[in-house]
Design an enzyme around this catalytic site. Sequence first.
Site, short mmCIF file in Angstrom:
data_model
loop_
_atom_site.label_atom_id
_atom_site.label_comp_id
_atom_site.label_asym_id
_atom_site.label_seq_id
_atom_site.Cartn_x
_atom_site.Cartn_y
_atom_site.Cartn_z
N SER A 1 0.84 -1.18 0.00
CA SER A 1 0.00 0.00 0.00
C SER A 1 0.88 1.25 0.00
CB SER A 1 -0.95 -0.04 1.20
OG SER A 1 -2.00 0.87 1.04
N ASP B 1 -8.63 -5.65 -5.45
CA ASP B 1 -8.26 -4.48 -4.66
C ASP B 1 -8.63 -3.20 -5.41
OD1 ASP B 1 -7.14 -2.63 -2.98
OD2 ASP B 1 -5.06 -3.16 -3.47
N HIS C 1 -6.08 -6.60 -1.27
CA HIS C 1 -4.99 -5.67 -0.97
C HIS C 1 -3.75 -6.40 -0.45
CE1 HIS C 1 -3.85 -1.52 -0.70
NE2 HIS C 1 -3.63 -1.55 0.60
#
Length: 566
Positions: free
Chosen positions: A186, A437, A462
Site C-alpha cells: 500500500s 483491490d 490488498h
Amino acid sequence: MNRRNQASRGGRACVLLAWTCMWQGVRTMQDPGRRVLRPSKGMRAEPTYAYRTEWYDQTLDHFGSEPTVPLTFRQRYLVNDTWWDKEKGPVFFYTGNEGNVEMFCQNTGFVWDIAPTFNALVVFAEHRYYGESQPFGKDAFTAPVDIQKLKYLSVEQALADFATLIQHIRSSEGAEDNSVIAFGGSYGGMLTAWLRLKYPWAVDGGVASSAPVIQFGDLVPTGIYAQIVTENFDMYPGCAQGIQRSWDVLEGEFQSEEGLQFLSDTFKSCKPLHAADAHKLRDWLASAYNVMPMVNYPYPADFISSLPGHPVEKFCSFIKERSKGRDLLQQVANGAGMYYNYSGSSSCNDIVNAFKDTDLDDVAWDYQACTEMVMPMSTDGVDDMFWPSPWNLTAFQEGCQHRWGGAMTRASWAIIEFGGRNIGAGSNIVFSNGLLDPWHGGSILKPPSPGIVVLNISGAPHHFDLRSSNPEDPPSVIAARQVEVDNIWYWVLTGTSSRQGGGSYSWDTASVRVAVIGVLLGLAMGSALMAFASKRSTSSNRKNTRGTQPENYPLLEPLENDHPGE
C-alpha cells in the site's frame, strides 16, 4: 449502471495496499472537504514473529542547511537476525507505512516465510511521525496546530530516513557488501518503489505490493476506486443495485421521527440518530463498502477488521434481489453488522462518533494527504453504486487549510517528484496488484521498462501476496509469490556480486553463473505458472472485469489503466 463497457476497456479485470490501503475508521471518498481515504489503516494481529527493538538518532531535516531544534529524533526499527548469514545473506528491509511498525511486522508474513531460505536479516523500519518515532512527541498534532513541527512530515524526508538508516544498518550489522531488498504494501509499497527509484544505491530491488503510485492528478479517473468497489459487489446478482437503491430509502427515513427511530434500532446505533446524522450513517456504510473488497481474503483475517473469509460474498448474501423499502435497509444493516461486529463482541454500533479522530496515525495521514499525498476521488452514482460526489479540489484545500493551520496543498507534487507513470528509467522493482483491490486502479498495470515486473493477480485483494502462506491461498497468489522470490534471488546474487567484486558472489564464479541461470529459468517457469494459475482461477459470469478474469487470460500480460488519451 453503465459500467460493463467501461470496465472492459483495456482488458482490465483492483492499492493499495491499502496496506492498502488502505478501513475501520476510514474517511470516505464522497465528501472532498472531509478527511480522506487512506491506502491502509492500522492492522490488528496477535504477536507471531520475534524481533529486537532498535533505535537510531535520525536527522530531522535532511534537506535544509539551517540547524533544527531538535537536530535529531529517535527512529524505531525492528530486527531479527535468526537466519542471517553475515557473509552472503541479504537484508530484507520493510519500508514502514502510516502506522505503528509492529503492526506491519506482524502482518507481512511473506518476508518472514522466505527469510530462512535467503539467510536474510529482517528489518522493519518505522515511518517518522507514526508509532513511537515521534520527532515532537505525540502532542504535535493537537490543537493549536504548529505547522513548524509538522513540516518535516513528508515522503521525501521519510525516504531519506530509510536511505540513511540502511547505511547505518550496513555499518552496525556488518553488512557493507550485502544486498538490501525492500518490501512494502500500500503506502509502504509506494515508498518501496520510490526508494528504489530515488536511492538505487541503497536497495538492490523492491517488491511494491498494491502501490497506487499513479493515483494522483489526472493520471487516472477520479472515480476509478469507487468503480472497482462496485464491480466487486456486482459479481453477486442484485447486490450492487440493492446498495445503490438503499441510499434513497435511507434518505427518506431521515425525514421523520418514526423513521429515525427505525434507523436507530435497525442499525443498532449506540446513540439515537437525528436528522443531522444522515451523512454519518451514510459515510459509516460507505466506509464498510470501500474496505471489504480490500480485505476480501478467502479465509478469516484480522487485517483492518475481524472478518470472515470472502466478506463481500458474505455481505451480499444478506441482500435479496428486488428488495426495497425497510426490508432492504434491514438487509443492509445485517451486512453492515457482519463487517463492524463479526466477532459479536459489541452490543451496539457507535455510528455518531465513528469518524472522530482519536487515532494519531489517522491524524498524521490526514496531514500527509492534505499536503502532498493528494489522491483525487469521486463518485457519480452511474458508474458506481454510491451517490454523486464530484472531486472538488477547492473544497478539499479549504478543509485542509482549516484543519492544518493554512498548510499548502501541493496537488500535483507527487507526480513531479516521483514521475507518475513515467518511471521507465527504473529497474529491479516488482509491482504486484490484486485485481479485487480497488487500489489497483491507481497502480502500475503494465511494465514501463524491461527492468520492472508487473504482476496482476487474479482473485487477490490488498497486498495479498505479502501475507503469510495459507492453505486457502489461490494458485494465482502462490504463483505471484514464486515470481517475486525468483526476482529477489536475481537481485541478491547480482547486487552482492557487484559489491564484493572478486568475492564469493563474483560473476566469474562458476557457481554464481549457474545460480543466476537457474534464477532466469525460474522466472520463465514462474511466468508459465502464472498463466496456468489464471486458468485455474475461479471463473465468473462477469468477464473482462477487474474482479475476475476470463479463464484463458494470462496474468503476466499487462492490463491497461483507463486513462484519457491512452
